[in-house]
Every structure is written in C-alpha cells, then in structure tokens.
Write a protein that holds these residues in place. Structure first.
Motif, PDB file in Angstrom:
ATOM      1  N   ASN A  87       0.221   0.079  -7.051  1.00 18.52           N
ATOM      2  CA  ASN A  87      -1.066  -0.241  -6.426  1.00 18.52           C
ATOM      3  C   ASN A  87      -2.201   0.265  -7.314  1.00 18.52           C
ATOM      4  OD1 ASN A  87      -2.863  -1.225  -4.557  1.00 18.52           O
ATOM      5  ND2 ASN A  87      -2.657   0.496  -3.156  1.00 18.52           N
ATOM      6  N   LEU A 113     -10.487   0.520  -0.792  1.00 17.64           N
ATOM      7  CA  LEU A 113      -9.175   0.004  -0.393  1.00 17.64           C
ATOM      8  C   LEU A 113      -8.063   0.942  -0.847  1.00 17.64           C
ATOM      9  CD1 LEU A 113      -9.592  -3.825  -1.204  1.00 17.64           C
ATOM     10  CD2 LEU A 113      -9.714  -2.722   1.028  1.00 17.64           C
ATOM     11  N   HIS A 114      -8.150   1.384  -2.096  1.00 18.33           N
ATOM     12  CA  HIS A 114      -7.096   2.245  -2.648  1.00 18.33           C
ATOM     13  C   HIS A 114      -7.020   3.574  -1.904  1.00 18.33           C
ATOM     14  CE1 HIS A 114      -4.717   4.454  -5.668  1.00 18.33           C
ATOM     15  NE2 HIS A 114      -4.312   3.256  -6.071  1.00 18.33           N
ATOM     16  N   ASP A 162      -6.664  -5.679   4.413  1.00 19.42           N
ATOM     17  CA  ASP A 162      -5.496  -4.810   4.201  1.00 19.42           C
ATOM     18  C   ASP A 162      -4.814  -5.091   2.865  1.00 19.42           C
ATOM     19  OD1 ASP A 162      -5.578  -3.436   6.724  1.00 19.42           O
ATOM     20  OD2 ASP A 162      -4.876  -5.292   7.664  1.00 19.42           O
ATOM     21  N   ILE A 163      -4.704  -6.372   2.518  1.00 23.80           N
ATOM     22  CA  ILE A 163      -4.077  -6.766   1.252  1.00 23.80           C
ATOM     23  C   ILE A 163      -5.014  -7.750   0.568  1.00 23.80           C
ATOM     24  CG2 ILE A 163      -2.143  -7.956   0.127  1.00 23.80           C
ATOM     25  CD1 ILE A 163      -1.630  -6.318   3.503  1.00 23.80           C
ATOM     26  N   GLY A 173      -5.218   3.404   1.446  1.00 25.12           N
ATOM     27  CA  GLY A 173      -3.838   2.936   1.477  1.00 25.12           C
ATOM     28  C   GLY A 173      -3.685   1.433   1.599  1.00 25.12           C
ATOM     29  N   LYS A 174      -4.715   0.691   1.239  1.00 23.74           N
ATOM     30  CA  LYS A 174      -4.624  -0.775   1.254  1.00 23.74           C
ATOM     31  C   LYS A 174      -4.059  -1.259  -0.086  1.00 23.74           C
ATOM     32  CE  LYS A 174      -6.980  -0.555   5.140  1.00 23.74           C
ATOM     33  NZ  LYS A 174      -6.281  -0.680   6.435  1.00 23.74           N
ATOM     34  N   GLN A 175      -3.498  -2.447  -0.090  1.00 21.12           N
ATOM     35  CA  GLN A 175      -2.868  -2.968  -1.301  1.00 21.12           C
ATOM     36  C   GLN A 175      -3.795  -3.922  -2.045  1.00 21.12           C
ATOM     37  OE1 GLN A 175       0.441  -2.345  -2.548  1.00 21.12           O
ATOM     38  NE2 GLN A 175      -0.413  -3.407  -4.328  1.00 21.12           N
ATOM     39  N   LYS A 204      -1.410  -7.544   9.754  1.00 21.58           N
ATOM     40  CA  LYS A 204      -2.222  -7.141   8.600  1.00 21.58           C
ATOM     41  C   LYS A 204      -3.111  -8.296   8.129  1.00 21.58           C
ATOM     42  CE  LYS A 204       0.625  -3.409   6.693  1.00 21.58           C
ATOM     43  NZ  LYS A 204      -0.329  -2.344   7.015  1.00 21.58           N
ATOM     44  N   GLY A 254       0.811  -1.226   0.000  1.00 21.28           N
ATOM     45  CA  GLY A 254       0.000   0.000   0.000  1.00 21.28           C
ATOM     46  C   GLY A 254       0.831   1.257   0.000  1.00 21.28           C
TER      47      GLY A 254
END
Length: 475
Positions: A174, A265-266, A238-239, A269-271, A204, A169
């Motif tokens: 990303n 998510l984006h 989170d990912i 700051g999530k991947q 995470k 992230g």
C-alpha cells in the motif's frame, strides 16, 4: 404436427447453409443450440456476447429471412448467452437478451441489459450528508482475475493484486503501483482488484478513475471554489484506484492535492492502487515527496508475455467467445505477435473477420497474411530483444558476447548503447532493461545512458555509432 424449437431451427439452418460459405456456417451457426419455441418466438443459445454481436452485425439479414420463412412476419428471435467465463472454468452463467414485442432479429432493436453504469463520475460535493451518498465504483466487471491469465511476465503483480483484494489496506502493498508498457494489462488488473474487493467487501467504497479525469475534476473544483469538498470526497473512499498516474507529471496543483488525499487514505488504513507506464524511478516532473510515497508499498512490473502465456491468452479469448480455431493457427499468431496482449487479441479478431468476410477457411496461410498486415499497420514498439540484435549485428558480435561480463572496451560500449536505446525506444523500467541486458541493475543502466550522452558530445566516432543505430532502429 406441432413445431418444436429444434425443428424450427433445423429448417432455418437448411436455408442458411445453402446461402453462406461452409466455413462461416461451421464457425457461426454450428455452435448455436435451439432452446425454446413459444408465442412465435424462437430462443437460441449462443456461446458468448461476442458471438451474439457478430451474428447481429454480419448475419442479421439471413437470420431474419430464414425465420420469416418458417414463422411468418411476426417471428421473434431471443438470444440466450451461455458463457463459461474462463478457459478451464466449468461454471457457466446465462444472460438472456429479451426481444419484448419487437422483432429481435433487427439488430438495432435488441437491448442488452449491461451492468455498466454511466462513465460520468457522480461527484456529490454539494450534497448534504455526503457519507450516505452511494458512489458508483466505475469498475468494469468484464476485467476480472478469472480472465487475467498468470504467466512469468505478470506473476508478481497478479499475486500482489490478489493479496490486496483479500485484505485491502491490510497488507504491506500500500500503495500498489502496477507499471508496464502499452497493452500489457495494467488497467485490467487494476479493475480486477476492485471487482474482487467489491465482491468480498460490498460495504466498502471502491472508486476507479483515470488520472486525467481526476485532474479535470480538481481544475473544476478550483474554478467553482470548492477545493475542500473535492478533497473531502476523495478522503471518504476506502479503495482508490487511479489509472495512468504518470499523467500527473508537471501538474503541481493536482500533485499537491493528491499528496494530501494520499496521506489521509494511507494513515487511515485505506488502500491506494496506481497504474503507470513507468516505474517511479523513471517518472519525470513528479514531486519527490509524492514519488517517495509511491515507493512505500510495492511497485510491480507487467512485462510482455512469453510464448506459453500468449498461447493461453488466445485460447482463453477464443473459449470465452465460443469460437474454435486449430492449435497450429493459435501458435502461429502467438509466435509472431509478441509486443502486447491488446495486439494479440486484435489479431485473432482480424483473423476471424477475414475468414468470414472473404469466405475463406482459417488456414496457416490466411493467418500469415493477416498477421503480416496487422503487424505492418500497427505502430511498432521496439523490443529490448530487437535492440540487442540490431546493436550486436552492427558491432559484429553475438548477443551472448554483448551480455557477457567482459570489460573489453568495444563490448562495454556496445552494451551501453543497447541500454541507452532500450531506455529511449521502450517503456521498460531501468531495472527491467538491466535484467534483460546481461542481468545488470538499474544503476548500471543509468550510468550507461549518461556515458552514451557524454561520449556522443566528445567522441566523433562514437557519435556516428549513435546516429547509425538510431536510423536502424527508427525504420
């Protein structure tokens, strides 16, 4: 005289040696080490889980007879797997396969404690306090960076994967979209990123899921009238790793819900990590707003591995499985199986099987027989190199001429046909096709495909070219 592990095993080996072929004995019994003997149980160390499974499947009866002769009916056998994870990595680990109070030489009685969880995703939509619910990652720890060997064909994707794993992230990758043909390691790399993140950031929440399963879950949530719970569940990840994202093609409802999940998510700051058999530019029936988001980060292609990488992959596979094979055999297999890694490893396993079953030593001749059968029985994916060869032979020119910068009409048409058939018969991206056919860009390939379509419907002679080449490439 008291019995030791070494003496018991040596006596067993004498019996085994007399009852199987020398090549099988050398391959499957010489690498075994006797480790411990206590309470009528012999512990032996084998090089890998593959090695253990092979013994249990093919030599369990002779092991049982040999051990019973030495220790009686109550004999027990315990396997200890000592495997050095990766070719060149000298840090071994040990996994013990307990026999409990059973006779472990009965294949069906041996239980290996695996770390793999249930493949069913635990979807805690209706459980209060959803944030406190542990979500299983669905990752396969056997797919890691250590056994994902680097080569020219995957260097960008692997490097990007390592960067994402180090800072999920927090990079410009990303989403990270990994794309390429069948059996080139997309799923392996996606899992490897997730496994590495879980190792570095255990707090995470990482989730791997196929696009097909994601779609089915969404359909179920609509039926049960809990679509919002479905969205909320995915927004706390989170990912998020989604495999085979091209499966969303034509599914407008699933694309819509994924669009909202992706945005959330984006923005937080999530991947997001995606895999696909096509580049974004080649995806059809995917909404434009979703495609544009796929392009926000990095699209990294996995291509067919070159000869040196194929050799390294085979050596790594054999090393991890504890099986030795002559260098010239490895190189022969690597030279003749080029399409993908899955077929490459499958050919080596077939070669080991043929050697053991038919009681033959592994020779170049045996490798030739196995490779010929393997290639014949495997659905062939036509390569871009093969297409260029067929087209250039058809027009009686060499491949260098086909790829040259000349604007002579018959050469340009041959080049355009090669591009057209590469798009039709392979899963390579337009950029990859252009790169391999004279270092052109994806726009040139797109133009070539449109030109071939237009000429096929207006030019009788050109239509014959297309028909003839189609027959040659479809054989």
């Amino acid at each position: 005289m008291s019995k030791t592990a070494q003496s018991v095993w040596e006596n067993c080996l004498e019996f085994i040696k007399d009852n199987i072929q020398p090549q099988a004995y050398k391959t499957w019994f010489e690498p075994i080490v006797a480790v411990k003997f206590a309470d009528n149980a012999l512990s032996i160390q084998v090089p890998s889980k593959f090695f253990y499974e092979w013994l249990e499947e093919h030599y369990v009866k002779i092991l049982k007879v040999a051990l019973t002769k030495q220790l009686g009916e109550n004999a027990k056998l315990v396997y200890i797997i000592k495997m050095e994870n990766t070719y060149g990595n000298k840090q071994p680990f040990t996994e013990k396969i307990p026999s409990s109070n059973r006779t472990a030489v009965k294949a069906q009685d041996v239980d290996i404690p695996l770390n793999n969880k249930s493949p069913e995703l635990r979807n805690p939509f209706i459980i209060p306090g959803i944030r406190n619910v542990k979500i299983e990652s669905q990752l396969n720890p056997n797919y890691n960076f250590e056994n994902f060997l680097e080569g020219d064909s995957n260097r960008l994707a692997r490097s990007a994967g390592l960067a994402v794993a180090a800072k999920p992230g927090g990079t410009s990758f990303n989403p990270l979209l990994i794309f390429g043909g069948v059996g080139l390691g997309k799923t392996h790399l996606a899992h490897a990123i997730g496994v590495d993140i879980k190792d570095k950031y255990p707090e995470k929440t990482v989730l791997y899921i196929s696009a097909e399963k994601f779609t089915q879950q969404y359909i179920d949530s609509v039926k049960k009238n809990n679509r919002n719970d479905f969205i909320h569940f995915y927004q706390i990840i989170d990912i998020l790793i989604i495999d085979d994202v091209q499966f969303l093609s034509g599914k407008s409802g699933t694309q819509d819900v994924f669009f909202h999940i992706f945005n959330h998510l984006h923005q937080n700051g999530k991947q997001v990590i995606l895999t696909s058999d096509k580049a974004p530019v080649d995806m059809q029936d995917i909404e434009q707003r979703l495609l544009s988001r796929f392009k926000w980060g990095l699209s990294a292609e996995l291509q067919s591995p070159d000869f040196e990488t194929r050799v390294s992959i085979l050596k790594n596979k054999l090393y991890r499985d504890g099986v030795e094979m002559p260098e010239e055999i490895i190189e022969y297999v690597a030279k003749h199986i080029k399409s993908n890694i899955r077929e490459l490893e499958g050919a080596i396993i077939s070669l080991i099987a043929q050697s053991s079953f038919n009681k033959k030593e592994i020779t170049t001749e045996l490798a030739k027989q196995v490779v010929e059968k393997f290639v014949k029985n495997t659905k062939r994916e036509v390569s871009i190199d093969y297409i260029q060869k067929i087209v250039s032979d058809y027009f009686q020119m060499d491949i260098d001429t086909l790829q040259s910068k000349t604007r002579k009409r018959h050469i340009v048409q041959a080049r355009q046909l090669a591009m057209f058939f590469a798009k039709k018969f392979t899963k390579a991206s337009l950029a990859s096709i252009g790169s391999q056919i004279g270092k052109r860009d994806h726009a040139t390939v797109l133009h070539a495909c449109k030109t071939v379509d237009n000429l096929s419907s207006t030019d009788k002679q050109f239509r014959k070219y297309v028909e003839d080449l189609t027959k040659k490439l479809s054989v």
